[in-house]
Design an enzyme around this catalytic site. Structure first.
Site, short mmCIF file in Angstrom:
data_model
loop_
_atom_site.label_atom_id
_atom_site.label_comp_id
_atom_site.label_asym_id
_atom_site.label_seq_id
_atom_site.Cartn_x
_atom_site.Cartn_y
_atom_site.Cartn_z
N LYS A 116 0.82 -1.21 0.00
CA LYS A 116 0.00 0.00 0.00
C LYS A 116 0.85 1.26 0.00
O LYS A 116 0.53 2.25 -0.66
CB LYS A 116 -0.94 -0.02 1.19
CG LYS A 116 -2.00 -1.11 1.15
CD LYS A 116 -2.94 -1.01 2.33
CE LYS A 116 -4.04 -2.07 2.28
NZ LYS A 116 -3.52 -3.43 2.45
N GLU A 200 -2.91 6.55 8.29
CA GLU A 200 -3.66 7.53 7.51
C GLU A 200 -4.70 8.23 8.37
O GLU A 200 -5.14 7.71 9.40
CB GLU A 200 -4.39 6.86 6.34
CG GLU A 200 -3.49 6.30 5.28
CD GLU A 200 -4.29 5.71 4.13
OE1 GLU A 200 -3.72 5.63 3.03
OE2 GLU A 200 -5.46 5.33 4.31
N HIS A 235 -14.04 -3.99 9.09
CA HIS A 235 -13.40 -3.67 7.80
C HIS A 235 -13.60 -4.75 6.75
O HIS A 235 -12.91 -4.76 5.74
CB HIS A 235 -11.90 -3.40 8.00
CG HIS A 235 -11.61 -2.33 9.00
ND1 HIS A 235 -11.94 -1.01 8.79
CD2 HIS A 235 -11.05 -2.39 10.23
CE1 HIS A 235 -11.57 -0.30 9.85
NE2 HIS A 235 -11.04 -1.11 10.73
N ARG A 292 -6.80 -8.29 -8.77
CA ARG A 292 -7.49 -9.57 -8.97
C ARG A 292 -8.97 -9.30 -9.16
O ARG A 292 -9.43 -8.15 -9.06
CB ARG A 292 -7.30 -10.47 -7.75
CG ARG A 292 -7.72 -9.79 -6.44
CD ARG A 292 -7.63 -10.72 -5.26
NE ARG A 292 -7.74 -10.03 -3.99
CZ ARG A 292 -8.87 -9.65 -3.41
NH1 ARG A 292 -10.01 -9.87 -4.02
NH2 ARG A 292 -8.87 -9.04 -2.25
#
Length: 666
Positions: A116, A200, A235, A292
């Site tokens: 990421k 973040e 999540h 994917r």
């Protein structure tokens, strides 16, 4: 086009790829672990090869073995599905070296988007909007804590590798950061073999909107519109829909173009998903790219009329994309619900066992069920406990929502706990029905989604009793037909007595509720008594335990499935797992043993949170158990003393194993 492909996956995606390949005249090879020897994808494929023990790291994650099977069976290409090796750049590279086509993006694209932090740096160069945060290589805990302070709480810690909600924690205050970071890193290390994280800004009331992209080897790249995946727990996505409610054409075009730019930046080929965090006022930020096919791709297929797996196979064989951007259109609205073997009332703990009774809603042009299991199959502790994906389509969101409610009301699962009733409540809450969406919806709607148990309606006790009586009569008739005297009056269950009619009782239990139902035989039926209510009941029990019942003047349709002592009543869009009580059984009082803190499922102990002898408050974490790729914290049921642990970190535990000697304290 390929003549033969190998599917390096399991479950519903493997079944789906086999179905599409067969429609194109492509032969299929399935691989399976010892735990999946009788799995549905094995039964469907043209060939199937055992690749190792149940543990994924010894079977589905052993790329060398899978490539060897492809060579030995003559497979020209490998479809990785999603999960396992689907985003493994080393596996994609190994396929290329072996002369086998990897049905997915090039290894370089997977590598670029796999971390990421690196992908965000790349997106910044491509001028794709980014969430404010730290995406660098410095992993010193004190440095990361200082970055969180600079960003401003709340923040989100995320594993740099992987996805699926693993290695991700929201942190609201500086005092919580160190513990959350440690947990995140541990979970990421166990799931992905890499404990790097990024930090973040946590966007308040965010929406999770993703764009389906597709590229080919001829330089073409398109976006196939968006999916709203905001409804999540821990999540992990629970409901997905397409198109995103409230999406304007201008915002769609902007997000779509940003997604295409992200894909072009890494030379992307095949199916991919660019995920964005979207604000309520229309802003959006790049979150990550999944290199994917996604679990939720069927909603895109339903609104576009396209088969994305077919697109994957065609692109991988060297063909150009079947359509250009201007040829793609949205038709109607689609919603997907993930049907899981899990118990929402126990923190969504996965549930294992045999699917004694599995009856999904009937499929049609508007209702689709993608599944990797059938009735009689096992949900094991080794893999994700998904039962199926339930997808519905409507001309608009309102119609799609109505069809989803109806489909969930028809879905029956017996043998494991499931989230079907929870999903039925979820799609009915006003915030979801009115498209007031953000990733905190489930937490915000706790009161509606987890209502107090309440009293069991009298109809449920009556339906269970009537079904039991009809089942007894059917069994008696079967035995009579097989006997030497099938017309013997002694085999009749009509309650006849010389000086009157007999009565009896059945006793059922649901949780703490125990109900005795009085039964009196009357001509053509039974007089049933529950509390002060008395009705004459009659009916018939058909295939799939379908019950046609008449209770007094009312006619009802239900299903009552018998499994061991359980009598699962499905009625009015809900289910009640009653237990039939053996009134002749003499046992103890059933009080819980002091210290009975047991494993809720098979798993591995990964951390002890306290030392033996510690005095803890109610709710204090005692140990962390890893099961089905997620961490589960075992907490103190009340204030007390931790006398001893029965297992050490790294030990495997079985379902129900006693974990902690715990003694309550005043």
């Amino acid at each position: 086009m390929f003549k033969k492909i190998l599917i390096a996956n399991r479950g519903e995606i493997a079944c789906r790829v086999i179905k599409t390949a067969r429609s194109l005249g492509i032969a299929t090879v399935a691989v399976y672990s010892e735990a999946d020897a009788n799995a549905r994808h094995v039964r469907l494929a043209d060939e199937a090869v055992l690749i190792g023990p149940a543990a994924a790291r010894e079977s589905y994650l052993v790329g060398e073995r899978i490539i060897e099977v492809a060579r030995n069976t003559g497979a020209e290409a490998i479809h990785p599905g999603y999960g396992f090796l689907s985003e493994n750049d080393e596996f994609a590279e190994a396929c290329e070296k072996a002369g086998i086509v990897f049905i997915g993006p090039p290894a370089s694209a997977i590598r670029a988007m796999g971390l990421k932090s690196a992908s965000k740096a790349l997106m910044e160069k491509a001028q794709v909007p980014l969430t404010p945060g730290y995406h660098g290589a410095n992993q010193d805990p004190l440095f990361l804590a200082s970055q969180a302070e600079s960003i401003g709480y709340p923040v989100l810690i995320k594993a740099s590798a992987g996805g699926g909600g693993k290695g991700m924690r929201r942190v609201d205050a500086a005092a919580e950061f160190a513990a959350a970071l440690e947990s995140c890193k541990r979970e990421a290390r166990n799931a992905f073999g890499d404990d790097d994280v990024l930090v973040e800004k946590y966007i308040l009331q965010p929406r999770h909107i993703e764009i389906q992209v597709f590229g080919d080897t001829h330089g073409n790249c398109v976006y196939l519109f968006e999916r709203d995946c905001s409804v999540q727990r821990r999540h992990q996505k629970v409901l997905e829909e397409a198109p995103a409610p409230g999406m304007t054409p201008e915002r769609r075009a902007a997000m779509g173009q940003a997604a295409v730019e992200a894909a072009r930046a890494v030379g992307y080929v095949g199916a991919g998903t660019v995920e964005f965090i979207a604000t309520q006022d229309g802003g959006f930020y790049f979150m990550e790219m999944n290199t994917r096919l996604q679990v939720e791709h069927p909603v895109t297929e339903m609104i576009t009329g396209l088969d994305l797996v077919e697109w994957q196979l065609r692109v991988a064989s060297g063909e150009p994309l079947p359509l250009k951007q201007e040829q793609l259109e949205i038709n109607g609205h689609a919603i997907e619900a993930r049907i899981y073997a899990e118990d929402p009332d126990r923190g969504f703990l996965p549930s294992t066992g045999r699917l004694v009774h599995l009856l999904p809603p009937p499929e049609s042009d508007h209702v689709r069920v993608d599944t990797g299991v059938e009735q009689g199959d096992e949900i094991t502790p080794h893999y994700d406990p998904m039962i199926s994906k339930l997808i519905v389509w409507g001309a608009d969101r309102r119609e799609a929502l109505a069809r989803m409610r109806q489909a969930l009301a028809q879905y029956r699962v017996v043998g494991v706990s499931s989230n079907v009733d929870f999903l039925a409540r979820l799609v009915a809450v006003p915030s979801f029905a009115n498209a007031q969406l953000d990733t905190g919806l489930i937490e915000r709607e706790q009161a509606r989604l987890f209502p107090p148990a309440g009293d069991v309606p009298a109809d449920i006790w009556l339906l269970a009793t009537l079904a039991e009586l009809l089942r007894e009569r059917r069994l008696a008739e079967k035995k009579a037909a097989q006997s030497a005297d099938p017309n013997s009056p002694w085999r009749a269950l009509d309650g006849w007595r010389l000086n009157g009619r007999s009565g009896r009782q059945l006793v059922f239990r649901l949780g703490d509720a125990v109900q005795e139902v009085g039964i009196e035989f009357v001509p053509g039926g039974h007089r049933l008594t529950v509390g002060g209510l008395q009705v004459v009941a009659r009916g018939s029990l058909g295939v799939d335990s379908e019950l046609q019942a008449q209770l007094g003047e009312r006619r009802l349709r239900a299903a009552v499935v018998a499994s061991s002592e359980r009598r699962h009543v499905f009625f009015d869009g809900r289910s009640w797992p009653l237990s039939l009580v053996d009134t002749l059984h003499v046992g103890g009082a059933g009080e819980e043993v002091e210290g009975g803190l047991r494993a809720p499922m098979p798993g591995r102990v990964i951390a002890l949170a306290v030392q033996p002898g510690a005095i803890v408050e109610k709710g204090a974490p005692l140990l962390v158990l890893e099961a089905m790729k997620m961490e589960h914290t075992i907490s103190a049921p009340r204030k007390g003393v931790v006398k001893a642990f029965h297992f050490a970190p790294g030990d495997q535990v079985s379902d129900g194993a006693e974990l902690v000697d715990f003694e309550g304290a005043d």
